[in-house]
Design a protein around this motif. Sequence first.
Motif, PDB file in Angstrom:
ATOM      1  N   GLU A   1       0.807  -1.219   0.000  1.00 47.12           N
ATOM      2  CA  GLU A   1       0.000   0.000   0.000  1.00 47.12           C
ATOM      3  C   GLU A   1       0.845   1.276   0.000  1.00 47.12           C
ATOM      4  OE1 GLU A   1      -3.969   0.383   2.305  1.00 47.12           O
ATOM      5  OE2 GLU A   1      -2.408   1.199   3.616  1.00 47.12           O
ATOM      6  N   ARG A   2       0.466   2.206  -0.888  1.00 45.93           N
ATOM      7  CA  ARG A   2       1.079   3.520  -0.935  1.00 45.93           C
ATOM      8  C   ARG A   2       0.163   4.474  -1.689  1.00 45.93           C
ATOM      9  NH1 ARG A   2       3.214  -0.280  -4.160  1.00 45.93           N
ATOM     10  NH2 ARG A   2       4.182   0.271  -6.149  1.00 45.93           N
ATOM     11  N   THR A   3       0.560   5.751  -1.734  1.00 50.27           N
ATOM     12  CA  THR A   3      -0.277   6.777  -2.343  1.00 50.27           C
ATOM     13  C   THR A   3       0.119   7.009  -3.794  1.00 50.27           C
ATOM     14  OG1 THR A   3      -0.495   7.866  -0.190  1.00 50.27           O
ATOM     15  CG2 THR A   3      -1.084   9.158  -2.118  1.00 50.27           C
ATOM     16  N   PHE A   4      -0.876   7.091  -4.660  1.00 50.93           N
ATOM     17  CA  PHE A   4      -0.690   7.386  -6.072  1.00 50.93           C
ATOM     18  C   PHE A   4      -1.525   8.611  -6.432  1.00 50.93           C
ATOM     19  CE2 PHE A   4       0.201   2.912  -5.663  1.00 50.93           C
ATOM     20  CZ  PHE A   4       1.202   2.646  -6.593  1.00 50.93           C
ATOM     21  N   SER A   5      -1.069   9.363  -7.434  1.00 48.63           N
ATOM     22  CA  SER A   5      -1.912  10.416  -8.000  1.00 48.63           C
ATOM     23  C   SER A   5      -2.079  10.140  -9.485  1.00 48.63           C
ATOM     24  CB  SER A   5      -1.310  11.799  -7.752  1.00 48.63           C
ATOM     25  OG  SER A   5      -0.111  11.962  -8.465  1.00 48.63           O
ATOM     26  N   TRP A   6      -3.285  10.425  -9.965  1.00 51.56           N
ATOM     27  CA  TRP A   6      -3.638  10.160 -11.358  1.00 51.56           C
ATOM     28  C   TRP A   6      -4.248  11.415 -11.941  1.00 51.56           C
ATOM     29  CZ3 TRP A   6      -8.741   8.238 -13.418  1.00 51.56           C
ATOM     30  CH2 TRP A   6      -8.625   7.794 -14.748  1.00 51.56           C
ATOM     31  N   SER A   7      -3.690  11.892 -13.037  1.00 52.26           N
ATOM     32  CA  SER A   7      -4.173  13.117 -13.669  1.00 52.26           C
ATOM     33  C   SER A   7      -4.779  12.808 -15.032  1.00 52.26           C
ATOM     34  CB  SER A   7      -3.018  14.113 -13.846  1.00 52.26           C
ATOM     35  OG  SER A   7      -2.465  14.452 -12.590  1.00 52.26           O
ATOM     36  N   VAL A   8      -5.953  13.405 -15.287  1.00 50.23           N
ATOM     37  CA  VAL A   8      -6.637  13.239 -16.570  1.00 50.23           C
ATOM     38  C   VAL A   8      -7.198  14.586 -17.018  1.00 50.23           C
ATOM     39  CG1 VAL A   8      -7.233  10.802 -16.303  1.00 50.23           C
ATOM     40  CG2 VAL A   8      -8.772  12.532 -15.410  1.00 50.23           C
ATOM     41  N   THR A   9      -7.439  14.707 -18.312  1.00 51.61           N
ATOM     42  CA  THR A   9      -7.994  15.943 -18.856  1.00 51.61           C
ATOM     43  C   THR A   9      -9.471  15.799 -19.218  1.00 51.61           C
ATOM     44  OG1 THR A   9      -7.197  15.304 -21.045  1.00 51.61           O
ATOM     45  CG2 THR A   9      -5.774  16.752 -19.740  1.00 51.61           C
ATOM     46  N   ARG A  10      -9.992  14.572 -19.139  1.00 53.51           N
ATOM     47  CA  ARG A  10     -11.430  14.381 -19.355  1.00 53.51           C
ATOM     48  C   ARG A  10     -11.845  13.054 -18.729  1.00 53.51           C
ATOM     49  NH1 ARG A  10     -12.961  10.798 -23.359  1.00 53.51           N
ATOM     50  NH2 ARG A  10     -11.254   9.946 -24.612  1.00 53.51           N
ATOM     51  N   TRP A  11     -13.123  12.972 -18.335  1.00 50.51           N
ATOM     52  CA  TRP A  11     -13.680  11.717 -17.840  1.00 50.51           C
ATOM     53  C   TRP A  11     -14.129  10.876 -19.023  1.00 50.51           C
ATOM     54  CZ3 TRP A  11     -12.291  11.761 -13.067  1.00 50.51           C
ATOM     55  CH2 TRP A  11     -12.460  12.864 -12.231  1.00 50.51           C
ATOM     56  N   ARG A  12     -13.970   9.569 -18.943  1.00 53.04           N
ATOM     57  CA  ARG A  12     -14.513   8.699 -19.990  1.00 53.04           C
ATOM     58  C   ARG A  12     -16.036   8.662 -19.914  1.00 53.04           C
ATOM     59  NH1 ARG A  12     -11.488   4.570 -22.750  1.00 53.04           N
ATOM     60  NH2 ARG A  12      -9.274   4.761 -22.304  1.00 53.04           N
ATOM     61  N   ASP A  13     -16.543   8.753 -18.684  1.00 54.23           N
ATOM     62  CA  ASP A  13     -17.984   8.764 -18.445  1.00 54.23           C
ATOM     63  C   ASP A  13     -18.215   9.782 -17.340  1.00 54.23           C
ATOM     64  OD1 ASP A  13     -20.517   8.214 -17.216  1.00 54.23           O
ATOM     65  OD2 ASP A  13     -20.519   6.234 -18.127  1.00 54.23           O
TER      66      ASP A  13
ATOM     67  N   ARG B   1      -5.241  25.928 -16.105  1.00 53.13           N
ATOM     68  CA  ARG B   1      -4.012  25.986 -16.907  1.00 53.13           C
ATOM     69  C   ARG B   1      -2.874  26.708 -16.200  1.00 53.13           C
ATOM     70  NH1 ARG B   1      -3.782  30.895 -19.585  1.00 53.13           N
ATOM     71  NH2 ARG B   1      -5.686  32.131 -19.480  1.00 53.13           N
ATOM     72  N   LEU B   2      -3.191  27.483 -15.127  1.00 54.13           N
ATOM     73  CA  LEU B   2      -2.160  28.161 -14.332  1.00 54.13           C
ATOM     74  C   LEU B   2      -1.808  27.370 -13.080  1.00 54.13           C
ATOM     75  CD1 LEU B   2      -3.496  31.828 -14.611  1.00 54.13           C
ATOM     76  CD2 LEU B   2      -1.674  30.742 -15.954  1.00 54.13           C
ATOM     77  N   ASP B   3      -2.317  26.145 -12.982  1.00 52.97           N
ATOM     78  CA  ASP B   3      -2.097  25.254 -11.843  1.00 52.97           C
ATOM     79  C   ASP B   3      -2.739  25.748 -10.547  1.00 52.97           C
ATOM     80  OD1 ASP B   3      -0.838  23.227 -13.195  1.00 52.97           O
ATOM     81  OD2 ASP B   3       1.182  23.978 -12.828  1.00 52.97           O
ATOM     82  N   ASN B   4      -3.748  26.589 -10.651  1.00 57.51           N
ATOM     83  CA  ASN B   4      -4.542  26.939  -9.475  1.00 57.51           C
ATOM     84  C   ASN B   4      -5.403  25.738  -9.116  1.00 57.51           C
ATOM     85  OD1 ASN B   4      -3.679  29.718  -9.284  1.00 57.51           O
ATOM     86  ND2 ASN B   4      -4.916  30.106 -11.112  1.00 57.51           N
ATOM     87  N   GLU B   5      -5.477  25.410  -7.836  1.00 55.05           N
ATOM     88  CA  GLU B   5      -6.155  24.200  -7.391  1.00 55.05           C
ATOM     89  C   GLU B   5      -7.510  24.508  -6.765  1.00 55.05           C
ATOM     90  OE1 GLU B   5      -3.709  21.878  -4.817  1.00 55.05           O
ATOM     91  OE2 GLU B   5      -2.128  21.588  -6.319  1.00 55.05           O
TER      92      GLU B   5
ATOM     93  N   SER C   1      -9.174  23.430 -20.833  1.00 57.95           N
ATOM     94  CA  SER C   1      -7.726  23.478 -20.598  1.00 57.95           C
ATOM     95  C   SER C   1      -7.365  23.077 -19.171  1.00 57.95           C
ATOM     96  CB  SER C   1      -7.191  24.887 -20.896  1.00 57.95           C
ATOM     97  OG  SER C   1      -7.841  25.839 -20.081  1.00 57.95           O
ATOM     98  N   ASP C   2      -8.299  22.406 -18.483  1.00 56.70           N
ATOM     99  CA  ASP C   2      -8.078  22.014 -17.090  1.00 56.70           C
ATOM    100  C   ASP C   2      -7.680  20.547 -16.978  1.00 56.70           C
ATOM    101  OD1 ASP C   2      -8.867  24.569 -16.600  1.00 56.70           O
ATOM    102  OD2 ASP C   2     -10.810  24.056 -15.727  1.00 56.70           O
ATOM    103  N   THR C   3      -7.271  20.190 -15.773  1.00 53.77           N
ATOM    104  CA  THR C   3      -6.892  18.813 -15.441  1.00 53.77           C
ATOM    105  C   THR C   3      -7.519  18.465 -14.102  1.00 53.77           C
ATOM    106  OG1 THR C   3      -4.758  19.105 -16.545  1.00 53.77           O
ATOM    107  CG2 THR C   3      -4.907  17.272 -15.010  1.00 53.77           C
ATOM    108  N   VAL C   4      -7.825  17.197 -13.905  1.00 52.87           N
ATOM    109  CA  VAL C   4      -8.250  16.745 -12.590  1.00 52.87           C
ATOM    110  C   VAL C   4      -7.200  15.770 -12.073  1.00 52.87           C
ATOM    111  CG1 VAL C   4      -9.645  14.793 -13.394  1.00 52.87           C
ATOM    112  CG2 VAL C   4     -10.177  15.861 -11.205  1.00 52.87           C
TER     113      VAL C   4
END
Length: 199
Positions: free
Chosen positions: A60-72, A94-98, A130-133
């Motif tokens: 067990e450990r922590t992962f981060s996953w970034s995507v630009t769109r949901w498949r569903d 796009r400016l990395d504001n969270e 132009s965003d990411t999740v």
Amino acid sequence: MMLIEETTVPTGALPVAFFKEHLRLGSGFSDAGLQDDLLESFLRSALAAIEGRTGKALIERTFSWSVTRWRDSGAQALPIAPVSAIVDVVLLDRLDNEAVVDANSYQLRPDMQRPILAAIGASLPPIGQSDTVRVRMLAGFGPEWSDLPADLRQAVLLLAAHYYEYRHEVQYDGGCMPFGVSALIERYRTMRLLGGGAA
């Protein structure tokens, strides 16, 4: 889409002493500790190789996953399993504001093959053009070696022993795993149908 391992497997979770016994190095070596770093490296390599083949996080450990769109928009399959918790979901412009997404707007549907990030309500938060999740998650069978199923523990030891025995070999073998390892991990491999769809 990018999956990043944010935390690594701690040394204390690796069964170095047990691996020595597996290799029959457990006694008769007054300097047995000198090989600990080497044995740890083979265990880490075996873990990584098996995780790559199965799509499973073992320890067990922590992962981060970034995507630009949901498949569903209602549910999104996660790229690794098993997932025990969603740490957070963050929208980045796009400016990395969270902007942290309200945890009450989504839920984890655990699954050994395809865990799902599912909306509570109509849909997951929309992602701008132009965003990411970024989804951070806790993945793995558990924090300890003993949390792994017995067949995966055996597969790691067999593969690490294979690396140890053939550590001086330089000829490329095509990347094939020993048959015993392949047989042990086969049932954990994720079946990819229809181009790796949402579920």
